[in-house]
Motif scaffolding. Structure first.
Motif, PDB file in Angstrom:
ATOM      1  N   SER A 116       3.591  47.887   8.504  1.00 30.02           N
ATOM      2  CA  SER A 116       3.876  49.312   8.607  1.00 30.02           C
ATOM      3  C   SER A 116       5.369  49.512   8.873  1.00 30.02           C
ATOM      4  N   CYS A 117       5.949  50.564   8.219  1.00 35.60           N
ATOM      5  CA  CYS A 117       7.350  50.914   8.439  1.00 35.60           C
ATOM      6  C   CYS A 117       7.581  52.308   7.869  1.00 35.60           C
ATOM      7  N   THR A 118       8.786  52.850   8.022  1.00 38.62           N
ATOM      8  CA  THR A 118       9.100  54.129   7.397  1.00 38.62           C
ATOM      9  C   THR A 118       9.468  53.901   5.934  1.00 38.62           C
ATOM     10  N   LYS A 119       9.381  54.963   5.134  1.00 37.68           N
ATOM     11  CA  LYS A 119       9.743  54.845   3.716  1.00 37.68           C
ATOM     12  C   LYS A 119      11.186  54.397   3.541  1.00 37.68           C
ATOM     13  N   GLY A 120      12.051  54.906   4.407  1.00 35.73           N
ATOM     14  CA  GLY A 120      13.449  54.529   4.301  1.00 35.73           C
ATOM     15  C   GLY A 120      13.701  53.071   4.610  1.00 35.73           C
ATOM     16  N   GLN A 121      12.799  52.448   5.385  1.00 34.97           N
ATOM     17  CA  GLN A 121      12.943  51.037   5.755  1.00 34.97           C
ATOM     18  C   GLN A 121      12.258  50.097   4.772  1.00 34.97           C
ATOM     19  N   LEU A 122      11.482  50.634   3.849  1.00 35.87           N
ATOM     20  CA  LEU A 122      10.596  49.799   3.047  1.00 35.87           C
ATOM     21  C   LEU A 122      11.348  48.676   2.335  1.00 35.87           C
ATOM     22  N   LYS A 123      12.474  49.008   1.731  1.00 38.83           N
ATOM     23  CA  LYS A 123      13.258  48.001   1.010  1.00 38.83           C
ATOM     24  C   LYS A 123      13.740  46.911   1.965  1.00 38.83           C
ATOM     25  N   GLU A 124      14.271  47.313   3.122  1.00 41.83           N
ATOM     26  CA  GLU A 124      14.791  46.350   4.098  1.00 41.83           C
ATOM     27  C   GLU A 124      13.695  45.425   4.605  1.00 41.83           C
ATOM     28  N   VAL A 125      12.523  45.990   4.906  1.00 42.81           N
ATOM     29  CA  VAL A 125      11.434  45.180   5.456  1.00 42.81           C
ATOM     30  C   VAL A 125      10.876  44.239   4.396  1.00 42.81           C
ATOM     31  N   LYS A 126      10.779  44.710   3.148  1.00 47.83           N
ATOM     32  CA  LYS A 126      10.314  43.823   2.077  1.00 47.83           C
ATOM     33  C   LYS A 126      11.276  42.662   1.879  1.00 47.83           C
ATOM     34  N   GLU A 127      12.562  42.934   1.946  1.00 53.71           N
ATOM     35  CA  GLU A 127      13.549  41.866   1.815  1.00 53.71           C
ATOM     36  C   GLU A 127      13.452  40.891   2.985  1.00 53.71           C
ATOM     37  N   PHE A 128      13.068  41.395   4.162  1.00 54.81           N
ATOM     38  CA  PHE A 128      12.885  40.533   5.335  1.00 54.81           C
ATOM     39  C   PHE A 128      11.822  39.467   5.062  1.00 54.81           C
ATOM     40  N   PHE A 129      10.782  39.854   4.311  1.00 50.09           N
ATOM     41  CA  PHE A 129       9.711  38.914   3.957  1.00 50.09           C
ATOM     42  C   PHE A 129       9.955  38.242   2.608  1.00 50.09           C
ATOM     43  N   GLY A 130      11.151  38.406   2.062  1.00 51.26           N
ATOM     44  CA  GLY A 130      11.500  37.725   0.824  1.00 51.26           C
ATOM     45  C   GLY A 130      10.944  38.357  -0.423  1.00 51.26           C
ATOM     46  N   LEU A 131      10.622  39.656  -0.402  1.00 49.56           N
ATOM     47  CA  LEU A 131      10.052  40.333  -1.556  1.00 49.56           C
ATOM     48  C   LEU A 131      11.131  41.040  -2.358  1.00 49.56           C
TER      49      LEU A 131
END
Length: 517
Positions: A502-517
């Motif tokens: 779970s995260c905000t829409k604005g964070q989605l790209k950053e969090v996906k990159e955190f998991f290597g996506l």
């Protein structure tokens, strides 16, 4: 004791695939995927047919037109260019390829309005196809399919999570309609758009691509989309020539990426309106077509010509350089049109060029021209997009040359590694990065996504309390082998865990990159 052991052996295990979601949802995803695939297949096939008709009509017209007719034609083309501009004002996200927009939609960067985008992409793409822009139908077909999937998901009343899944399925169906390649359409979503896969994505995506391919087959038949197959295989003793081709096409892939981005930056700095940029480009392409139609359009006919007849080094250099420059100009003005098919054409020309050079140097017999052409296609896609699996499968599906997987795969991997060594960003990631500047972080609405931990993930065998995730994001659930796990601080992540984040829409790209996506 023996009786108890037998009971344990034949007892139905508690862990099963359907534990991750119920059977009704499973069947609904299949049905929705089929419906979206049929709709995207119809729209994609119509778009493909119009582009083909426009190319045929332009060729016939320019071959016999008088100077007065050419002047009238040029004026009409400028009007169509202004029409593209007006369509872009109505649907701003419909410009360019469409693939970065779909990727941005999945990352929460964009929120595409599906109906205006669908209409603008269809007619704007048709206009650029008629004038002869060196752009492809594939990127637009991906966005047409994605917009169709999002539009229908709204009709289905889908949640945000399901909306993104069905949008992805529509994008895969769109690529399938463009290339008649259902497996590659699905792999495109897994490798390029999501950079991962999980059951709820795989099921509707393959349902959509298979049903889309059925529609495409009814319209265009079962012949490969490029109209030829390669029968010869390059003997193992000529492996070094494949290595040379892979390095060469990898370098051209990097050059192509830099030209696309560089020319687009030049267009953005020009002190004139977008309408005039597009209209003047329409005029320039029309004037170029008076002398020769070779560089105009997506380029299917150019590939067929190179396969049928061996070209001179001068002609092949003209195709490679001219196609790179013209594609950069046509894409840079922002009109509707993709770069996928031009990449295929440039790669095929590089393959033919390297074949001719190696034959002249007596390093290769003259019998493997077609093999080098399809290897060049795969290498170009792998180097530019950085999706080697998609590159290999797509070329094999487009030409029905699956027995050539050894040579195609070799060149694709070498080209991929060459581009990696040169540290060039994948083209669609680069374009998305430039499009999203100033947009990230604007949306605070909560969202979530799924990802599966791979063997190489740095967080495998790590407690949750030791993972420093981006602020405001959290793992809300873990699925391990079909069994749900409530995450706590001491939970240790394992390879294969399916995480719900779970995260905000604005964070989605950053969090996906955190998991290597």
């Amino acid at each position: 004791m023996i009786h108890t052991t037998r009971n344990n052996i034949f007892k139905k295990p508690k862990i099963e695939f359907f534990n991750t979601f119920d059977r009704e949802e499973f069947l609904l995803l299949i049905v929705k995927g089929i419906v979206i695939g049929i709709a995207a297949g119809i729209i994609g096939s119509a778009f493909r047919y119009i582009i083909h008709w426009g190319n045929e009509y332009r060729h016939e017209f320019m071959a016999t037109a008088t100077m007065e007719q050419i002047v009238i034609w040029a004026m009409i083309m400028m009007v169509l260019g202004w029409g593209c501009h007006l369509l872009l004002k109505w649907a701003p996200l419909s410009g360019g390829s469409g693939i970065p927009q779909i990727e941005g939609e999945m990352k929460g960067i964009f929120n595409m309005n599906p109906f205006p985008t669908l209409v603008s992409k269809f007619f704007g793409g048709a206009f650029t196809g008629i004038v002869g822009f060196s752009v492809g139908r594939e990127g637009p077909s991906v966005q047409l399919g994605g917009a169709t999937g999002k539009l229908l998901s709204n009709c289905f009343g889908s949640s945000l999570r399901e909306e993104r899944i069905l949008t992805s399925a529509g994008a895969a169906a769109g690529l399938t309609a463009a290339f008649s390649a259902p497996v590659s359409g699905a792999i495109f979503v897994f490798e390029e758009v999501h950079k991962s896969f999980y059951p709820k994505l795989v099921i509707p995506t393959f349902s959509a691509t298979i049903s889309s391919n059925l529609i495409t087959s009814l319209v265009f038949g079962l012949t490969p989309s490029l109209g030829f197959s390669v029968m010869e295989s390059i003997p193992i003793e000529y492996f070094t020539t494949l290595f040379i081709l892979g390095v060469a096409v990898g370098c051209f892939g990097v050059i192509f990426n830099r030209m696309i981005v560089g020319v687009k930056c030049i267009y953005d700095r020009l002190p004139i309106s977008r309408g005039w940029k597009i209209s003047l480009t329409f005029l320039g392409v029309t004037l170029l077509g008076i002398d020769s139609q070779m560089l105009l359009g997506g380029g299917n006919d150019v590939v067929t010509m190179m396969v049928a007849h061996q070209q001179t080094l001068q002609v092949l250099l003209y195709i490679v350089i001219g196609k790179i420059v013209l594609t950069s100009i046509c894409y840079g003005n922002g009109a509707q049109g993709g770069i996928f098919l031009p990449m295929v054409v440039i790669g095929s020309a590089v393959g033919a060029l390297m074949h001719s050079i190696l034959v002249e140097l007596h390093m290769l017999p003259n019998a493997f021209g077609s093999s080098f052409i399809i290897c060049g296609m795969a290498g170009m896609l792998a180097a530019s997009m950085r999706t080697p699996l998609l590159a290999i499968l797509l070329v094999l599906e487009m030409t029905n040359s699956f027995h050539s997987i050894y040579q195609v795969g070799t060149v694709a991997i070498i080209a991929y590694l060459t581009a990696e060594f040169m540290k060039e960003l994948p083209i669609y990631d680069n374009l998305l990065l430039r499009m999203s500047q100033g947009i990230l972080g604007a949306e605070e609405e909560q969202t979530f996504f799924q990802t599966r931990l791979s063997v190489v993930c740095p967080y495998v065998d790590t407690m949750l309390k030791d993972i420093e995730m981006p602020r405001g994001s959290m793992i809300v659930s873990i699925d391990r082998g079909g069994q749900p796990i409530v995450p706590v601080a001491t939970t240790v992540l394992q390879c294969g865990d399916e995480l719900y984040v779970s995260c905000t829409k604005g964070q989605l790209k950053e969090v996906k990159e955190f998991f290597g996506l």
